[in-house]
Motif scaffolding. Structure first.
Motif, PDB file in Angstrom:
ATOM      1  N   PRO A  79      58.283  49.002  38.766  1.00 47.64           N
ATOM      2  CA  PRO A  79      57.503  48.195  39.704  1.00 47.64           C
ATOM      3  C   PRO A  79      56.138  48.903  39.547  1.00 47.64           C
ATOM      4  CG  PRO A  79      59.081  49.509  41.004  1.00 47.64           C
ATOM      5  CD  PRO A  79      59.405  49.611  39.770  1.00 47.64           C
ATOM      6  N   VAL A  80      55.064  48.114  39.542  1.00 48.58           N
ATOM      7  CA  VAL A  80      53.859  48.613  39.447  1.00 48.58           C
ATOM      8  C   VAL A  80      52.956  47.828  40.393  1.00 48.58           C
ATOM      9  CG1 VAL A  80      51.451  48.894  38.272  1.00 48.58           C
ATOM     10  CG2 VAL A  80      53.977  49.055  37.086  1.00 48.58           C
ATOM     11  N   GLY A  81      52.075  48.425  41.285  1.00 47.01           N
ATOM     12  CA  GLY A  81      51.198  47.813  42.443  1.00 47.01           C
ATOM     13  C   GLY A  81      50.868  48.593  43.519  1.00 47.01           C
ATOM     14  N   PRO A  82      50.015  48.201  44.185  1.00 45.38           N
ATOM     15  CA  PRO A  82      49.393  49.094  45.270  1.00 45.38           C
ATOM     16  C   PRO A  82      50.304  49.637  46.066  1.00 45.38           C
ATOM     17  CG  PRO A  82      48.228  46.831  45.192  1.00 45.38           C
ATOM     18  CD  PRO A  82      49.209  46.891  44.219  1.00 45.38           C
ATOM     19  N   GLU A  83      51.414  49.026  46.150  1.00 50.93           N
ATOM     20  CA  GLU A  83      52.284  49.628  47.419  1.00 50.93           C
ATOM     21  C   GLU A  83      53.200  50.635  46.893  1.00 50.93           C
ATOM     22  OE1 GLU A  83      53.979  46.199  44.882  1.00 50.93           O
ATOM     23  OE2 GLU A  83      52.310  46.671  46.074  1.00 50.93           O
ATOM     24  N   ASN A  84      52.983  50.953  45.488  1.00 53.16           N
ATOM     25  CA  ASN A  84      53.671  51.820  44.744  1.00 53.16           C
ATOM     26  C   ASN A  84      52.741  53.205  44.570  1.00 53.16           C
ATOM     27  OD1 ASN A  84      56.573  50.855  44.728  1.00 53.16           O
ATOM     28  ND2 ASN A  84      55.673  49.422  43.128  1.00 53.16           N
ATOM     29  N   LEU A  88      45.699  48.895  40.124  1.00 56.95           N
ATOM     30  CA  LEU A  88      45.566  48.011  38.990  1.00 56.95           C
ATOM     31  C   LEU A  88      44.159  47.662  38.587  1.00 56.95           C
ATOM     32  CD1 LEU A  88      48.497  45.732  39.153  1.00 56.95           C
ATOM     33  CD2 LEU A  88      48.438  47.724  37.729  1.00 56.95           C
ATOM     34  N   SER A  89      43.771  47.617  37.406  1.00 58.46           N
ATOM     35  CA  SER A  89      42.440  46.933  37.078  1.00 58.46           C
ATOM     36  C   SER A  89      42.275  45.381  37.217  1.00 58.46           C
ATOM     37  CB  SER A  89      41.847  47.379  35.613  1.00 58.46           C
ATOM     38  OG  SER A  89      42.749  46.676  34.678  1.00 58.46           O
ATOM     39  N   LYS A  90      41.247  44.953  37.148  1.00 62.22           N
ATOM     40  CA  LYS A  90      41.091  43.422  37.513  1.00 62.22           C
ATOM     41  C   LYS A  90      41.774  42.445  36.537  1.00 62.22           C
ATOM     42  CE  LYS A  90      36.693  43.454  40.210  1.00 62.22           C
ATOM     43  NZ  LYS A  90      35.293  43.051  40.334  1.00 62.22           N
ATOM     44  N   GLU A  91      41.700  43.185  35.083  1.00 64.88           N
ATOM     45  CA  GLU A  91      42.108  42.342  33.935  1.00 64.88           C
ATOM     46  C   GLU A  91      43.654  42.478  34.351  1.00 64.88           C
ATOM     47  OE1 GLU A  91      40.706  44.186  30.354  1.00 64.88           O
ATOM     48  OE2 GLU A  91      38.648  43.626  30.754  1.00 64.88           O
ATOM     49  N   GLU A  92      44.286  43.538  34.523  1.00 64.22           N
ATOM     50  CA  GLU A  92      45.662  43.616  34.811  1.00 64.22           C
ATOM     51  C   GLU A  92      46.322  42.977  35.805  1.00 64.22           C
ATOM     52  OE1 GLU A  92      46.449  47.822  35.177  1.00 64.22           O
ATOM     53  OE2 GLU A  92      46.234  48.121  32.718  1.00 64.22           O
ATOM     54  N   LEU A  93      45.584  42.789  36.822  1.00 61.66           N
ATOM     55  CA  LEU A  93      45.833  41.915  38.010  1.00 61.66           C
ATOM     56  C   LEU A  93      45.829  40.393  37.799  1.00 61.66           C
ATOM     57  CD1 LEU A  93      44.026  43.736  41.240  1.00 61.66           C
ATOM     58  CD2 LEU A  93      46.380  43.501  40.746  1.00 61.66           C
ATOM     59  N   ARG A 119      48.908  39.909  35.515  1.00 66.49           N
ATOM     60  CA  ARG A 119      50.202  39.811  36.065  1.00 66.49           C
ATOM     61  C   ARG A 119      50.266  38.497  36.761  1.00 66.49           C
ATOM     62  NH1 ARG A 119      52.049  44.411  40.596  1.00 66.49           N
ATOM     63  NH2 ARG A 119      54.097  43.500  40.985  1.00 66.49           N
ATOM     64  N   LYS A 120      49.178  38.205  37.475  1.00 63.10           N
ATOM     65  CA  LYS A 120      49.343  36.931  38.494  1.00 63.10           C
ATOM     66  C   LYS A 120      49.518  35.663  37.433  1.00 63.10           C
ATOM     67  CE  LYS A 120      46.649  38.250  42.287  1.00 63.10           C
ATOM     68  NZ  LYS A 120      45.349  38.183  42.987  1.00 63.10           N
ATOM     69  N   MET A 179      53.417  31.413  35.287  1.00 58.25           N
ATOM     70  CA  MET A 179      54.049  30.822  34.126  1.00 58.25           C
ATOM     71  C   MET A 179      55.595  31.021  34.216  1.00 58.25           C
ATOM     72  SD  MET A 179      51.891  29.427  32.218  1.00 58.25           S
ATOM     73  CE  MET A 179      52.983  28.994  30.947  1.00 58.25           C
ATOM     74  N   GLN A 180      56.208  31.942  34.948  1.00 59.25           N
ATOM     75  CA  GLN A 180      57.387  32.149  35.170  1.00 59.25           C
ATOM     76  C   GLN A 180      57.855  31.036  36.229  1.00 59.25           C
ATOM     77  OE1 GLN A 180      58.355  35.950  36.497  1.00 59.25           O
ATOM     78  NE2 GLN A 180      57.806  37.059  34.237  1.00 59.25           N
ATOM     79  N   LYS A 181      57.050  30.660  37.366  1.00 62.67           N
ATOM     80  CA  LYS A 181      57.501  29.728  38.211  1.00 62.67           C
ATOM     81  C   LYS A 181      57.512  28.502  37.726  1.00 62.67           C
ATOM     82  CE  LYS A 181      56.127  32.639  42.240  1.00 62.67           C
ATOM     83  NZ  LYS A 181      55.197  32.819  43.353  1.00 62.67           N
TER      84      LYS A 181
END
Length: 638
Positions: free
Chosen positions: A196-201, A205-210, A213-214, A219-221
């Motif tokens: 898991p990657v994120g601010p809670e861990n 993350l950089s803007k491009e990675e955020l 990821r979103k 697309m998964q949903k």
């Protein structure tokens, strides 16, 4: 050290001049005007004349030309900066005098620019000597230092993101196919292995990675639902099986007559449409005068004036000039404004059989001619670009020297010597056939012709010329010319020296009183050094009055290669101090290309030599003189 720097208007008035090492700048500047400015070859801002290199800059807004000259063995890095600085300062300082646009005001104006020029020259020379010390870049200034640590960590094998995607795809497949607990367990284990990657861990993350990821989560949903709906739509559509019903014709039984598009016949033979104007077939008019070349295609001749073509036939040219329709009135053109239309223009010229390098140079010339030009209130950029291209192409097809054979033949008659023309070219372009056409044209104008068979290599070459001579003699028998033989063949068979045969033919023509000697040579490739040496020897020994290169209109880039290498070979293998090069061009097979007339542009652009004759068919009458405007109109047609 500069030789000179001069500023003059496009009308020819010298506004200011600086004399350096050179005593006079008249010769080099006149050569620049004749070879570059008048010939619309302004794509490159450099020109070489003898031992000098000339660099120039055009100011299209005020119609000025700035020229600097220096020795070509020198490498002066400050010349470009100097000419830009001088251009900027001179235009700003004397703007009011120049804007009056009258020759009298320019003549009466005083342009005291000597001190300013010397100051700019000194600054340019000093700036070229002073070089800033190069400092090494620090790690904090590099792009690598700006990236987060997480993005620079690489794992062995696949990338983590790709690995997670692949594992999800495999898990989804097994769930759908088996649906058992084993598949679910594997899918769960694959999800657990993902870190898991994120601010809670604690990982930023950089803007491009955020954003990435979103996007993946979205697309998964929603992606699976869209796939299911598309599959259901495809399954619901009924499939048509079996053979379709045959078409039922309304007129019942008249299908064969309706579908019969064959040509109507009369007595078993097809009816041939006769030409409306039989005089257009003949290349020579009354009195042996050549008609102008007609480049209109059959589609244009068959269409009525009232019918309009569909918009789809406008092609690339309509799109080319339609891209700049929004720019109207009182705007100074820049290269950025013309970049897209020039790209389309280049592709259009290449499609019309213009050599690729020459198409690029033409577009550069048009861009330099229009850059900085201020448009009028009611003039569009579309019309301006099209007009500039047409003017450039017409100027290219009308080179400096115009060949007038009839005038030169009459001048040679007054000197009591024959006028000698040598034909050269590659194999199979139609040298012998067009030599016979030119012979017929000269006979129609009342000149006697001696044909020298100097092609002693190709089998049947002498017999071909003998057949042409017999047919031409039948058209112009001696009885119609007071017993005088108007055309005769001079031949010595095969395997002989071509230069010696040409020399004997010229001497025979002088003794027998022939007006013109046409020398036929063997076809040779431009890369064949021994044959090119023999051709250079023939031209050097016999010094013909006119050397014509015979080339076909079907070639594109090959035309440039042929002409350049022929001229280079004649210069390299010539024994004379000033070698004799090609004087003119005979363009053959022009009736086979429709509107792809780019070979004419390529040949005249690369050599600056005129196209003297154009062959348009197989009969003696199929000979034309080049009509530059007709060729340009065919070239610009979509």
């Amino acid at each position: 050290m500069l030789d000179f720097f001069t500023i003059f208007s496009k009308g020819g008035l010298v506004l200011w001049c600086f004399q350096g090492v050179s005593d006079s700048c008249t010769g080099p500047v006149n050569a620049l005007i004749r070879s570059v400015l008048l010939q619309e070859r302004g794509g490159n801002n450099s020109f070489t004349h003898e031992a000098l290199t000339l660099k120039y800059k055009l100011d299209n807004q005020f119609e000025l030309v700035f020229v600097v000259g220096f020795q070509k063995i020198l490498t002066l890095t400050y010349v470009d900066k100097l000419i830009d600085d001088v251009h900027r300062l001179f235009r700003d300082k004397y703007r009011t005098e120049i804007q009056q646009q009258s020759a009298l005001s320019l003549l009466n104006g005083t342009f005291d620019f000597q001190n300013d020029f010397l100051r700019l020259l000194r600054e340019a020379e000093e700036s070229s000597k002073i070089r800033a010390p190069t400092t090494m870049k620090k790690f904090e200034d590099s792009e690598k230092a700006k990236k987060p640590v997480r993005s620079m960590i690489e794992t062995r094998g696949e990338k983590p993101k790709e690995k997670a995607k692949n594992s999800k795809k495999k898990g989804g497949k097994k769930e759908g196919s088996d649906g058992g607990p084993l598949a679910a367990g594997k899918a769960d284990s694959s999800v657990k292995t993902a870190v898991p990657v994120g601010p809670e861990n604690g990982v930023e993350l950089s803007k491009e990675e955020l954003v990435r990821r979103k996007r993946e989560e979205f697309m998964q949903k929603h992606g699976r639902g869209m796939e299911k709906s598309s599959r259901s739509l495809k399954s619901d559509a009924p499939k048509e099986k079996g053979k379709k019903a045959p078409r039922v014709w309304e007129l019942g039984g008249g299908a064969n007559e309706v579908l019969d598009y064959s040509t109507p016949t009369t007595n078993g033979t097809p009816e041939a449409a006769l030409p409306e104007d039989i005089n257009l077939i003949r290349g020579t008019g009354p009195g042996g005068q050549l008609q102008d070349l007609d480049c209109s295609s059959s589609d244009d001749e068959g269409a009525s004036p009232s019918t309009t073509r569909p918009s789809a036939t406008k092609g690339t040219l309509g799109g080319m000039f339609g891209m700049l329709k929004g720019l109207v009135g009182s705007k100074s053109l820049s290269r950025a404004d013309m970049e897209s239309v020039l790209d389309k223009m280049r592709d259009h010229l290449i499609a019309k059989n213009v050599a690729a390098d020459i198409a690029v140079q033409l577009c550069e010339s048009v861009a330099s001619k229009l850059e900085g030009k201020v448009m009028g209130t009611f003039s569009t950029v579309t019309s301006t670009v099209k007009q500039a291209l047409q003017e450039s192409l017409v100027q290219i097809l009308q080179p400096q020297r115009r060949v007038d054979m009839l005038r030169d033949i009459m001048d040679a008659q007054r000197r009591q010597r024959p006028y000698v023309v040598t034909f050269c070219g590659v194999n199979g372009v139609g040298k012998s056939t067009n030599l016979a056409k030119i012979s017929f044209w000269l006979l129609e104008n009342g000149f006697s012709v001696l044909i020298a068979a100097c092609d002693t290599f190709r089998a049947g070459a002498v017999e071909q010329l003998r057949t042409h001579t017999r047919r031409l003699s039948a058209l112009h028998p001696p009885e119609n010319h007071s017993g005088r033989t108007m055309v005769q063949l001079f031949e010595k068979g095969y395997g002989k020296d071509a230069a010696g045969i040409a020399m004997e033919a010229i001497a025979y023509a002088r003794n027998q009183g022939f007006n013109v000697v046409l020398v036929d040579t063997a076809g040779r490739m431009q890369d064949n050094a021994p044959l090119m040496t023999a051709l250079a020897k023939l031209i050097t020994v016999n010094t013909p009055d006119l050397v014509l290169f015979v080339g076909e209109a079907l070639v594109g880039n090959e035309a440039v290669d042929q002409l350049v290498k022929f001229n280079r070979a004649l210069a390299d293998h010539s024994m004379a101090q000033t070698p004799r090069l090609i004087d003119g061009i005979v363009l053959t097979k022009f009736d086979t290309i429709d509107d792809k007339v780019g070979a004419a542009i390529s040949m005249t652009y690369i050599t600056s030599k005129p196209i003297v004759f154009v062959g348009t068919g197989q009969t003696y009458c199929d000979l034309r003189s080049l009509n530059a405007k007709a060729v340009v109109a065919a070239l610009m047609k979509a």
